[in-house]
Design an enzyme around this catalytic site. Structure first.
Site, short mmCIF file in Angstrom:
data_model
loop_
_atom_site.label_atom_id
_atom_site.label_comp_id
_atom_site.label_asym_id
_atom_site.label_seq_id
_atom_site.Cartn_x
_atom_site.Cartn_y
_atom_site.Cartn_z
CB ILE A 1 -0.94 0.06 1.38
CG1 ILE A 1 -2.04 1.12 1.07
CG2 ILE A 1 -0.25 -0.01 2.53
CD1 ILE A 1 -2.89 0.97 -0.08
CG HIS A 2 4.68 1.42 2.00
ND1 HIS A 2 5.31 2.22 2.77
CD2 HIS A 2 4.01 0.31 2.74
CE1 HIS A 2 5.34 1.61 4.15
NE2 HIS A 2 4.45 0.42 3.92
CG ASP B 1 -0.03 -2.99 9.42
OD1 ASP B 1 0.59 -1.70 9.38
OD2 ASP B 1 0.16 -3.63 8.40
NE ARG C 1 16.90 -24.78 -7.23
CZ ARG C 1 15.55 -25.52 -7.62
NH1 ARG C 1 15.47 -26.49 -6.87
NH2 ARG C 1 14.82 -25.04 -8.43
CG ASP D 1 -5.59 -9.77 9.95
OD1 ASP D 1 -4.96 -10.74 9.91
OD2 ASP D 1 -5.71 -8.98 9.37
CG HIS E 1 4.01 -6.44 7.91
ND1 HIS E 1 4.75 -6.71 6.61
CD2 HIS E 1 3.59 -5.28 7.67
CE1 HIS E 1 5.01 -5.61 5.95
NE2 HIS E 1 4.20 -4.44 6.57
CG ASN F 1 1.45 -10.16 5.55
OD1 ASN F 1 1.22 -10.39 6.45
ND2 ASN F 1 0.61 -10.41 4.52
CB ALA F 2 5.09 -6.56 2.03
ZN LIG Z 1 3.72 -2.69 5.92
#
Ligand SMILES: [Zn+2]
Length: 403
Positions: free
Chosen positions: A163-164, A293, A248, A269, A237, A240-241
């Site tokens: 979302i950044h 978050d 490998r 969550d 997190h 995630n991301a």
């Molecule tokens: Zn983040």
């Protein structure tokens, strides 16, 4: 011995029953008191001003001390520490990086047992970073619930932007080090992608006392190891991301799970990460901790908000862009603890540790927060364990509710 003088204060009250008792000396009793390591049945926490004196059996609380007794079945535990809080109470820190904005966020999360947090700035302009750093510095000490600040970005991988705002993601500028290593009050946690910062950058931050965490990153396992050699310890997190686990190219996830000195934030969550993956994380040899978050709707009323000009809607417990990208959570720490027990099958004391002692230790505050030990700050949460309803919190000895 820490807390020795405070013990004498208790004795003073006991030995002089006619003397006016200092209102700052009080005790809170519960059927179950978790001190961060062990559960004490029918116990009480004696508090003097902002500090814990000691945990004692309830029957041993001197009668001269004001005693609050929690409802039957209640638990009392170290207050929750949330290292990733983007917003709360309808406020997004990026939009209101002011003392007022921070206070609203604090109050919103306190309802859910959070007694210490890091307001978290999502990738934004240079100017916004400076303002946010200044605000956190100014509020620290005045608002004991603010433990510092978390800058999530802007040194991230465009491939894992989530979302950044991709327009604001960048590599470090020459004078960023001086901005980030300036003497400051409170903790500074920086989430970055190690592969986009120059060699030595992490070392410079860590040498200045900054906690560095890997996030929004495509780092390989080798790059992760190099970053840890420079002092990176956190994983933002986890799962995630970031580059996923692969046979490998194990990437950062394997390195986190395989390092005793890694600290990884988990979003429990039930949406961001499949519970099976979270259970896998708990089997690693690193150190898990719970983060929310959280976005503005936590403790607020809004069902839509904007982030960097993008509309985010809250739907079925998710914060989503119109394209369906997850944009933070509507999770609070009490629910995270509850989910931890229900979805991951861990014991309540273990879940509580992931929400207090572990985050305190990651940011170097394990000698004052996260436990109920003599001399520690009196940050407490009282809750009903059947549904994790928070009954009350104390921050530096001050309750948010009359019991
Ligand atoms: Zn983040």
């Amino acid at each position: 011995m820490p807390g020795h003088e405070r013990r004498s204060a208790v004795k003073f009250a006991k030995d002089n029953p006619d003397k006016m008792i200092e209102p700052i000396l009080h005790a809170v009793a519960a059927d179950h008191v978790f001190d961060g390591a062990a559960v004490h049945e029918s116990a009480a926490v004696i508090v003097h001003d902002a500090r814990i004196v000691q945990v004692v059996p309830q029957v041993d609380v001197p009668r001269t001390i004001a005693l609050q007794v929690l409802p039957e079945g209640a638990w009392l535990a170290p207050g929750f520490i949330d290292l990733q809080v983007n917003g709360g109470g309808d406020v997004l820190f990026n939009d209101q990086p002011t003392p007022e904005g921070v206070c609203t966020i604090l109050a919103a999360h306190r309802k859910f047992g959070t007694t210490g947090l890091l307001p978290t700035l999502i990738t934004d302009t240079d100017e916004k970073m400076r303002v946010a750093l200044h605000t956190a510095n100014a509020v620290f000490g005045r608002e004991p619930g603010v433990l510092g600040i978390h800058l999530e970005g802007p040194y991230l991988s465009p491939e894992k932007a989530g979302i950044h705002d991709a327009r604001q993601i960048r590599r470090p500028a020459p004078n960023d080090i001086s901005m980030l290593t300036k003497p400051r009050s409170g903790v500074l946690l920086v989430t970055l992608a190690p592969e986009v910062v120059p060699p030595g950058f992490i070392t410079q931050l860590v040498s200045a006392g900054v906690c560095v965490s890997l996030g929004h990153s495509m780092a390989s396992c080798r790059q992760t190891i190099a970053a840890m050699e420079e002092g990176l310890r956190g994983f933002t997190h986890l799962f995630n991301a970031m580059r996923p686990l692969a046979s490998r190219e194990p990437g950062p996830i394997a390195q986190a799970l395989d390092s005793t000195d890694a600290w990884y934030g988990l979003i429990v969550d039930g949406i961001h990460v499949d519970p099976i993956m979270l259970r896998l994380a708990l089997r690693g040899i690193g150190n898990p901790l719970l983060v929310s978050d959280a976005m503005p709707p936590v403790g607020g009323t809004m069902s839509t908000f904007t982030l960097n000009g993008r509309n985010i809607i809250v739907q079925n417990g998710r914060c989503l862009t119109y394209e369906g990208t997850l944009a933070g959570t509507v999770l609070d720490m009490a629910t995270a603890v509850k989910n931890c027990v229900r979805l991951l099958g861990v014991s309540l004391p273990t879940a509580l540790r992931l929400a207090s002692a572990n985050p305190a230790k990651f940011i170097g505050l394990e000698h004052t927060l996260g436990r109920l030990l003599p001399g520690y700050r009196a940050d407490l949460v009282a809750f009903d364990p059947s549904d994790m309803t928070v009954l009350a919190t104390w921050v530096a000895g001050r309750a948010n509710i009359e019991l």
